[in-house]
Design a protein around this motif. Sequence first.
Motif, PDB file in Angstrom:
ATOM      1  N   ASP A 125      -2.720   3.412  -5.503  1.00 61.21           N
ATOM      2  CA  ASP A 125      -2.050   2.289  -4.898  1.00 61.21           C
ATOM      3  C   ASP A 125      -2.264   2.440  -3.200  1.00 61.21           C
ATOM      4  N   LEU A 163     -15.980  -0.677  -3.457  1.00 59.59           N
ATOM      5  CA  LEU A 163     -14.480  -1.239  -2.975  1.00 59.59           C
ATOM      6  C   LEU A 163     -14.738  -2.837  -3.023  1.00 59.59           C
ATOM      7  N   GLY A 199       0.797  -1.289  -0.072  1.00 55.77           N
ATOM      8  CA  GLY A 199      -0.044   0.000  -0.172  1.00 55.77           C
ATOM      9  C   GLY A 199       0.753   1.233  -0.088  1.00 55.77           C
ATOM     10  N   SER A 218     -12.084  -5.649  -4.728  1.00 57.81           N
ATOM     11  CA  SER A 218     -10.844  -5.005  -4.957  1.00 57.81           C
ATOM     12  C   SER A 218      -9.596  -5.338  -4.032  1.00 57.81           C
ATOM     13  N   ARG A 268      -4.122   1.499   0.157  1.00 62.66           N
ATOM     14  CA  ARG A 268      -4.551   0.439   0.780  1.00 62.66           C
ATOM     15  C   ARG A 268      -5.138   0.760   2.055  1.00 62.66           C
ATOM     16  N   ALA A 276      -8.016  -2.931  -2.599  1.00 69.81           N
ATOM     17  CA  ALA A 276      -7.848  -1.759  -1.918  1.00 69.81           C
ATOM     18  C   ALA A 276      -8.034  -1.986  -0.401  1.00 69.81           C
ATOM     19  N   ARG A 286      -8.561   6.846  -2.457  1.00 70.34           N
ATOM     20  CA  ARG A 286      -8.390   5.725  -3.389  1.00 70.34           C
ATOM     21  C   ARG A 286      -8.448   6.339  -4.760  1.00 70.34           C
TER      22      ARG A 286
END
Length: 407
Positions: free
Chosen positions: A217, A241, A185, A244, A219, A246, A212
């Motif tokens: 990138d 989200l 992240g 994903s 997280r 994320a 995001r």
Amino acid sequence: MRVAYYSPLPPERSGIADYSALLLSALENRLEIVVARRGRKAPAADVALYHVGNDPGHHAWIVDALDRRPGVVVLHEFVLHHLIAGMTIGRRNARGYLAAMEREGGVPGRLLGLGVLDNLLPLLWETRPEDFPLSGTVLDKATALIVHSRTVERHAREDGYEGRIFRIAHPAWPLPRIERADAEGSPLIGCFGNLNMNKRIPQLLEAFAGLRSRYADARLLLVGAQAERFDLDRRLERLGLAGSDAIHREDYVGEPRMWSLMAACDVCVNLRSPTMGETSGSAIRVLSLGKPLVVSDVGWFAELPDDVALKIPVDEYETRTLAAALELLAASPQARTAMGAAARAYVEREHDLDRVAEQYAAALELAAGGEAVDDAVLHEVAAAAAAVGLEDVTELGERLREVGVGD
């Protein structure tokens, strides 16, 4: 001096159990400690120390012991509605619950309690616990209080508590050897603790979704058990989200894994509203690691220095303010570095384990010996100061007041 020590302890899954495991290691070098055990005879001692939090599963037996023998209470949270409900309604003692509600709110409080018992009102410990703390049951039996914040001290005084109150910081854990977790992240934002509405998880998810969109990138690491009625998957799906990369999700983790994950984070978020008056062990760990911290501007969290924590007001702009704070920290490695350095210095200065243990020992001695000990301590301090020709005793006086001597 012999101290009977009442607290949950590992392997119980309790932040106060972890706290006591840490504190005992330092207290046992200063006092004779006898650890009380659930279901066993109360140990003989000069003074009893009771750690009280809001979970009846961990603390009901401790309050039962306090009821039999008054003593010094470490009030980890001021709002104890869930605890008292578990000890009364949970034991089919409706009268006990009504008495606690009446003590808190007079006749209107008793009537609200009746509404809960008759299923005419929602459960108050779920919907309005901060409006009815029900801590009076504990305060009435406490011969002295140990608290971690000015917030809890103020609430106790406002509730009519007239005994000694010792304000002692939450101790910090000595940093273990840490292997940083392999969690990706840029930035990696961590949130540690139970996932529920009070932790402002919906606001965090919405603010993160905005971040995001600008930092592909980024997280979000969510670590902790999920509350029964908190539907995380539905909220992630609504924000786009779900599925994903994320979100990195882990359930309850043990101490080594928690340290490892915290060490991997660039920023940690610890929001709370309403607050029960608690001090966050997770936040203390984060600051010990020198990580930037984002908190709600409430309770103990609001007492943190401005240079170690960004504080988010709980108002109609909360989500936007949180998003701006995350954007600032994501965009500025220099800001993260400065906050991290300030955090480490703050913990070393205010949350040192040995200093906390010394203050505990002094508080317990005063609580056990009362005014006689207080007078003796002041006499010895004055004599020692005179012997070395100490004239400016301002700082000395401040340190004495920290442990309740010479108020």
